[in-house]
Design an enzyme around this catalytic site. Structure first.
Site, PDB file in Angstrom:
ATOM      1  N   THR A 257       9.022 -10.879  -2.284  1.00  0.00           N
ATOM      2  CA  THR A 257       7.859 -10.717  -2.976  1.00  0.00           C
ATOM      3  C   THR A 257       8.461 -10.438  -4.540  1.00  0.00           C
ATOM      4  O   THR A 257       9.233  -9.253  -3.878  1.00  0.00           O
ATOM      5  CB  THR A 257       6.811  -9.794  -2.377  1.00  0.00           C
ATOM      6  OG1 THR A 257       6.194 -10.226  -1.381  1.00  0.00           O
ATOM      7  CG2 THR A 257       6.024  -9.271  -2.922  1.00  0.00           C
ATOM      8  N   PHE A 259       8.146  -7.238  -7.642  1.00  0.00           N
ATOM      9  CA  PHE A 259       7.225  -6.921  -7.791  1.00  0.00           C
ATOM     10  C   PHE A 259       7.708  -6.691  -9.547  1.00  0.00           C
ATOM     11  O   PHE A 259       9.325  -6.891  -9.480  1.00  0.00           O
ATOM     12  CB  PHE A 259       7.570  -5.524  -7.570  1.00  0.00           C
ATOM     13  CG  PHE A 259       7.462  -5.314  -5.605  1.00  0.00           C
ATOM     14  CD1 PHE A 259       6.303  -4.602  -5.334  1.00  0.00           C
ATOM     15  CD2 PHE A 259       8.004  -6.206  -5.156  1.00  0.00           C
ATOM     16  CE1 PHE A 259       5.596  -5.007  -3.809  1.00  0.00           C
ATOM     17  CE2 PHE A 259       7.910  -5.862  -3.825  1.00  0.00           C
ATOM     18  CZ  PHE A 259       5.978  -5.570  -3.322  1.00  0.00           C
TER      19      PHE A 259
END
Length: 356
Positions: A257, A259
């Protein structure tokens, strides 16, 4: 054995004393830097400066320690020295134990004040209001794509992207007892449920799946109810005293992921940067092609292109674009000037150092 180890231990003790002395000296210089910054109202955290330091550390690393391990050590040194000037507050999607919190520490080091928020919206609000100096929000996942709520909030926020961090996402299935006996529901964030869908279909097809605000919230629920299992990080499992039923259940073993770090302070050029934009075009043939043509003309590489509905009922879209380079770089600046002239809507979300 002891006779052979003793002189080596003495060497290590001597080296440790030197390291401690150097750390103390570095801390004192950092305090002086803090005084100068206070006089000039300069920001405590400079993402481009810290990125340059970490890249230089890796470039000059003689070994045998790995580059990433040396960078981790230096990130913590900078974090602790920065805290001597001011301990920055960073908002993230909570509660404690989320991957968002992990991203905070990976980017800023551990000498920060974390501010867990109940939603991504609250992270933006805390950052815009000044309750937090920075916010960390998920932007995209390698398996499931864009985090749409973050993209929508980027459109209207006054915050600026000043950094990015990408972390591996390893999901574990956990329960209060460490088994699935008596478990009737599996809770997790909707993204985590999607990222583990094939594994759950194979191993627990008849167990209800329930989306909650975060994986850490799922861990809290599982810690309170033996009929609930959670998909979360092992860090969350340790935090809430859960037993691991099965580790690494994500369908993609390389799941990551990305960010974004948001705040009110823009990042200067670091030498290896990325710029994020939001664009919209008139609804006519060739509009998107004509809009993006300046990037090619000026040799600017586009690394991401994402569309989101404008939500005004006319089948129009906003386009989220990432390009290589800082908006102050000459070629990028020229390309952006042309983009702005051709776009129906144009917003620079921020230029920032490429994540390590």
């Amino acid at each position: 054995m002891t006779d052979k180890l003793q002189p080596l231990r003495e060497q290590i003790d001597a080296i440790d004393a030197q390291i401690l002395d150097l750390l103390s000296r570095r801390g004192k210089v950092a305090q002086e830097v803090g005084h100068v910054k206070a006089e000039t109202n300069a920001p405590v955290f400079r993402p481009e400066r810290e990125a340059q330091v970490l890249r230089k550390v890796a470039d000059n690393n003689p070994g045998p320690l790995k580059d990433k391990d040396v960078q981790t050590i230096f990130r913590e040194i900078m974090s602790s020295c920065r805290a001597l000037e001011k301990r920055v507050t960073v908002a993230y999607l909570g509660p404690t134990g989320t991957f968002s919190e992990q991203a905070v520490f990976q980017h800023f080091g551990s000498a920060v004040e974390g501010l867990p928020c109940v939603s991504i919206d609250e992270v933006f609000r805390a950052t815009e209001a000044g309750t937090a100096d920075y916010g960390v929000v998920p932007v995209e996942n390698s398996s499931e794509g864009a985090i749409n709520r973050t993209l929508d909030l980027m459109l209207g926020t006054t915050a600026i992207i000043s950094g990015e961090v990408s972390i591996p996402v390893h999901h574990s299935l956990m329960s209060k007892t460490g088994s699935m006996d008596g478990v009737t529901v599996v809770c997790a964030h909707s993204q985590a449920l999607a990222q583990c869908q094939a594994w759950l279909n194979l191993h627990h097809p008849n167990v209800e799946r329930r989306a909650v605000a975060s994986n850490a919230e799922a861990a809290v629920l599982a810690s309170q109810d033996p009929t609930v299992a959670a998909i979360a990080s092992e860090m969350a499992g340790e935090q809430y005293k859960l037993g691991v039923v099965q580790a690494h259940i994500q369908d993609d073993p390389h799941n990551r992921t990305r960010f974004a770090v948001i705040g009110c302070q823009a990042a200067g050029p670091s030498g290896q940067d990325r710029t994020s934009l939001v664009l919209a075009v008139p609804n006519k043939a060739g509009a998107v092609y004509n809009l993006l043509a300046p990037l090619s003309r000026h040799g600017v590489s586009m690394t991401r292109f994402e569309s989101r509905p404008a939500r005004i009922g006319t089948w129009e879209y906003y386009f989220y674009v990432d390009v290589e380079g800082h908006h102050q770089d000459v070629q990028v600046a020229r390309a952006l000037d042309e983009l702005k002239a051709n776009a129906a809507f144009f917003k620079v979300l921020g230029s920032y150092p490429v994540g390590l």
